[in-house]
Enzyme design. Structure first.
Site, PDB file in Angstrom:
ATOM      1  N   ASP A 118      70.382 -20.437  71.264  1.00  0.00           N
ATOM      2  CA  ASP A 118      70.832 -19.129  70.772  1.00  0.00           C
ATOM      3  C   ASP A 118      71.764 -18.401  71.742  1.00  0.00           C
ATOM      4  O   ASP A 118      71.756 -17.175  71.821  1.00  0.00           O
ATOM      5  CB  ASP A 118      69.635 -18.205  70.434  1.00  0.00           C
ATOM      6  CG  ASP A 118      68.845 -18.651  69.215  1.00  0.00           C
ATOM      7  OD1 ASP A 118      69.048 -19.784  68.753  1.00  0.00           O
ATOM      8  OD2 ASP A 118      68.006 -17.856  68.738  1.00  0.00           O
ATOM      9  N   CYS A 168      67.989 -23.636  64.868  1.00  0.00           N
ATOM     10  CA  CYS A 168      67.525 -24.553  65.918  1.00  0.00           C
ATOM     11  C   CYS A 168      67.244 -25.983  65.475  1.00  0.00           C
ATOM     12  O   CYS A 168      67.859 -26.934  65.940  1.00  0.00           O
ATOM     13  CB  CYS A 168      66.233 -24.024  66.533  1.00  0.00           C
ATOM     14  SG  CYS A 168      66.299 -22.347  67.154  1.00  0.00           S
ATOM     15  N   LYS A 225      62.146 -27.538  75.318  1.00  0.00           N
ATOM     16  CA  LYS A 225      61.849 -27.325  73.894  1.00  0.00           C
ATOM     17  C   LYS A 225      62.106 -28.593  73.091  1.00  0.00           C
ATOM     18  O   LYS A 225      63.187 -29.165  73.153  1.00  0.00           O
ATOM     19  CB  LYS A 225      62.737 -26.179  73.399  1.00  0.00           C
ATOM     20  CG  LYS A 225      62.821 -26.036  71.884  1.00  0.00           C
ATOM     21  CD  LYS A 225      63.496 -24.724  71.515  1.00  0.00           C
ATOM     22  CE  LYS A 225      63.927 -24.695  70.055  1.00  0.00           C
ATOM     23  NZ  LYS A 225      64.365 -23.355  69.615  1.00  0.00           N
ATOM     24  N   HIS A 249      60.826 -29.157  69.311  1.00  0.00           N
ATOM     25  CA  HIS A 249      61.172 -28.588  68.006  1.00  0.00           C
ATOM     26  C   HIS A 249      61.696 -29.621  67.012  1.00  0.00           C
ATOM     27  O   HIS A 249      62.579 -29.332  66.203  1.00  0.00           O
ATOM     28  CB  HIS A 249      62.199 -27.455  68.168  1.00  0.00           C
ATOM     29  CG  HIS A 249      62.051 -26.401  67.080  1.00  0.00           C
ATOM     30  ND1 HIS A 249      63.060 -25.532  66.759  1.00  0.00           N
ATOM     31  CD2 HIS A 249      61.014 -26.113  66.254  1.00  0.00           C
ATOM     32  CE1 HIS A 249      62.652 -24.735  65.785  1.00  0.00           C
ATOM     33  NE2 HIS A 249      61.414 -25.064  65.463  1.00  0.00           N
ATOM     34  N   ASP A 302      72.426 -24.730  70.795  1.00  0.00           N
ATOM     35  CA  ASP A 302      72.017 -25.368  69.534  1.00  0.00           C
ATOM     36  C   ASP A 302      72.537 -24.643  68.299  1.00  0.00           C
ATOM     37  O   ASP A 302      72.556 -25.208  67.203  1.00  0.00           O
ATOM     38  CB  ASP A 302      70.490 -25.520  69.467  1.00  0.00           C
ATOM     39  CG  ASP A 302      69.759 -24.201  69.377  1.00  0.00           C
ATOM     40  OD1 ASP A 302      70.321 -23.146  69.756  1.00  0.00           O
ATOM     41  OD2 ASP A 302      68.589 -24.207  68.937  1.00  0.00           O
ATOM     42  N   ASN A 303      72.954 -23.399  68.469  1.00  0.00           N
ATOM     43  CA  ASN A 303      73.557 -22.614  67.377  1.00  0.00           C
ATOM     44  C   ASN A 303      74.127 -21.356  68.015  1.00  0.00           C
ATOM     45  O   ASN A 303      73.958 -21.114  69.204  1.00  0.00           O
ATOM     46  CB  ASN A 303      72.528 -22.280  66.277  1.00  0.00           C
ATOM     47  CG  ASN A 303      71.241 -21.679  66.786  1.00  0.00           C
ATOM     48  OD1 ASN A 303      70.197 -22.328  66.767  1.00  0.00           O
ATOM     49  ND2 ASN A 303      71.300 -20.460  67.271  1.00  0.00           N
TER      50      ASN A 303
END
Ligand code: CA
Length: 475
Positions: free
Chosen positions: A34, A73, A129, A131, A289-290
């Site tokens: 993020d 994500c 992370k 996920h 990731d975004n």
């Protein structure tokens, strides 16, 4: 004696052979969570000094038009971890935090970058992370990674027993010690370890230790370092917060301190590579990731200027991210590459650099090996078009050259010329209907290769603008 000399000769020949063949590169994949497009120095940001990320960018190529394959994500991670548009295998939402949810994660039929490099003889490690599913069969140790330290969910508190702000509904937040996902145990492989200190710092220390450990083995290695910063909760070390006392807004100040902590950790990892004498032979990728969530769910005070939109959007602000590729012996330093590239390219680029074979079991990749493009050997664009589908077909986007076509929810399709209008403010769909029609048709054709989502929404995984039932709609 003759035996001694023949052994000596063989040893010398062996040494010569080792020197003649260039060693296969290590691969270091650095992912942050993020991060705003404009929030690091090498992207033009000014209020958050990031000297270490800047020196990483200066040592390689900054891809100005670097994209991820999804604006949130987990689907984004499923994309770069497989080199495939993740909707090909039904991955279009964040997975549930539920160890019994056997379908909420990266399908076991997919080959991960860890699997591919491990098959090529690499030592593989994942830190931070994950996920990509919390069911035991999705554990990193079962998905191609020899070593894992981190957490399985989509986020984590940064300090043990800290009070965090959690989302409890549309726009509503509450103070909490954190939900089960954000307080889940830190795992070393499958064994829980106590939380100690600040998490980003800890992940950096683990990465430094892994680099030192791996550098002492003869094997090349692949290390995936996945920082959850600067994703919410907004929490940072006091010394980092003090550095940004001049930022009046408390959220932006904390966010800045979190980005600076990532930068410090990356600096330590680069120093560890230097100390091990392995910087020159390490291929490094850095992405978010975004895009930054500026006002929506999990807003973190990030800034995506000059892009329109944010995390969860197919406007540029959701999908275009800081994107660096560095490999000192192979990729010229200090350049900006402006043809569109995508995180799906990381897989084939790393696999080609590793000399790995695309065996028959590996499904067709959507990414391409970027090396010929980044070195200038191939002046063409790596991709004729890039595509996005979001929220089970509620939104689509296509990038073709400078054209960007998109359709979101109930809105009419839009068309922008990014060479003249990076901020996507002047819709040309009416004045260039032939371009809009071509890109709409291209999106429809691409969509035929995708499937409907294989797992659905959840309170923290769905998209913000969701308006209707899940469906595999046409663009
Ligand atoms: Ca993210």
């Amino acid at each position: 004696m003759r035996c001694f000399y023949s052994i000596l000769l063989m040893a010398l020949l062996g040494l010569a052979a080792t020197r003649a063949a260039e060693p296969r590169p290590n691969v270091l994949l650095l992912v942050v969570d993020d991060l705003g497009y404009n929030d690091v120095g090498f992207q033009g940001g000014r209020d958050i000094p990031t000297p270490h990320l800047d020196r990483l960018a200066a040592s390689g190529v900054r891809c100005s038009d670097g994209y991820v394959s999804y604006p949130v994500c987990s689907p984004s991670r499923a994309g770069f971890m497989t080199g495939r548009y993740q909707q090909r295998f039904g991955y279009e939402y964040n997975p549930k935090w539920d160890a019994t949810a056997a379908t909420h994660g990266l399908p076991l039929s997919e080959v991960t970058l860890g699997d591919a490099l491990r098959s090529a003889g690499y030592r593989t490690g994942a830190i931070g992370k994950w996920h990509l599913g919390s069911h035991p069969h999705f554990h990193p140790n079962r998905r191609g990674f020899d070593d894992f330290f981190g957490f399985l969910g989509g986020g984590h508190r940064y300090f043990p027993n800290s009070i965090v702000e959690v989302e409890v509904g549309a726009g509503k937040k509450a103070a909490s010690t954190g939900d089960a996902e954000h307080t889940s145990p830190l795992l070393r492989n499958s064994a829980a370890e106590p939380e100690v200190g600040e998490l980003t710092t800890r992940l950096g220390e683990e990465a430094v230790a892994a680099v030192g450990r791996y550098a002492r083995t003869p094997q090349p290695w692949f290390l995936y370092v996945s920082f959850n910063a600067p994703h919410t909760p907004l929490q940072a070390r006091a010394d980092q917060l003090a550095r940004f006392a001049a930022i009046a807004d408390e959220r932006r100040r904390t966010y800045a301190a979190m980005v600076a902590t990532v930068d410090e950790a990356v600096g330590r990892i680069l120093d560890a590579l230097d100390a091990a004498g392995q910087r020159e032979r390490t291929l490094i990728f850095f992405i978010s990731d975004n895009g930054g969530p500026m006002t929506k769910r999990n807003a973190n005070a990030s800034v995506n200027n000059p892009l329109r939109g944010q995390k969860g959007d197919v406007f540029e602000g959701g999908i275009r991210v800081p994107f660096v590729v560095a490999w000192p012996t192979r990729i010229p330093a200090g350049r900006t590459y402006s043809q569109p590239v995508i995180s799906l390219d990381i897989f084939p680029t790393a696999l080609a650099a590793a000399g790995g074979k695309r065996d028959a079991g590996l499904a067709a990749l959507d990414g391409v090996d970027l090396l010929p493009f980044l070195t200038g050997k191939n002046p063409a664009a790596p991709h004729p078009r890039l595509y996005w589908r979001m929220d089970a077909g509620e939104a689509f986007a296509v990038r073709e050259g400078n054209w960007k076509w998109l359709r979101t929810y109930q809105n009419a399709p839009q068309l922008y010329d990014l060479s003249q209008d990076l901020g996507e403010t002047r819709d040309l769909a009416a004045s260039r209907p032939e371009v809009a029609a071509r890109l709409a048709a291209a999106a429809a054709e691409w969509n035929r290769g995708l499937i409907a989502p294989t797992f659905g929404n959840n309170p923290f995984g769905g998209l913000i603008n969701r308006t209707g039932p899940e469906k595999n709609s046409q663009p």
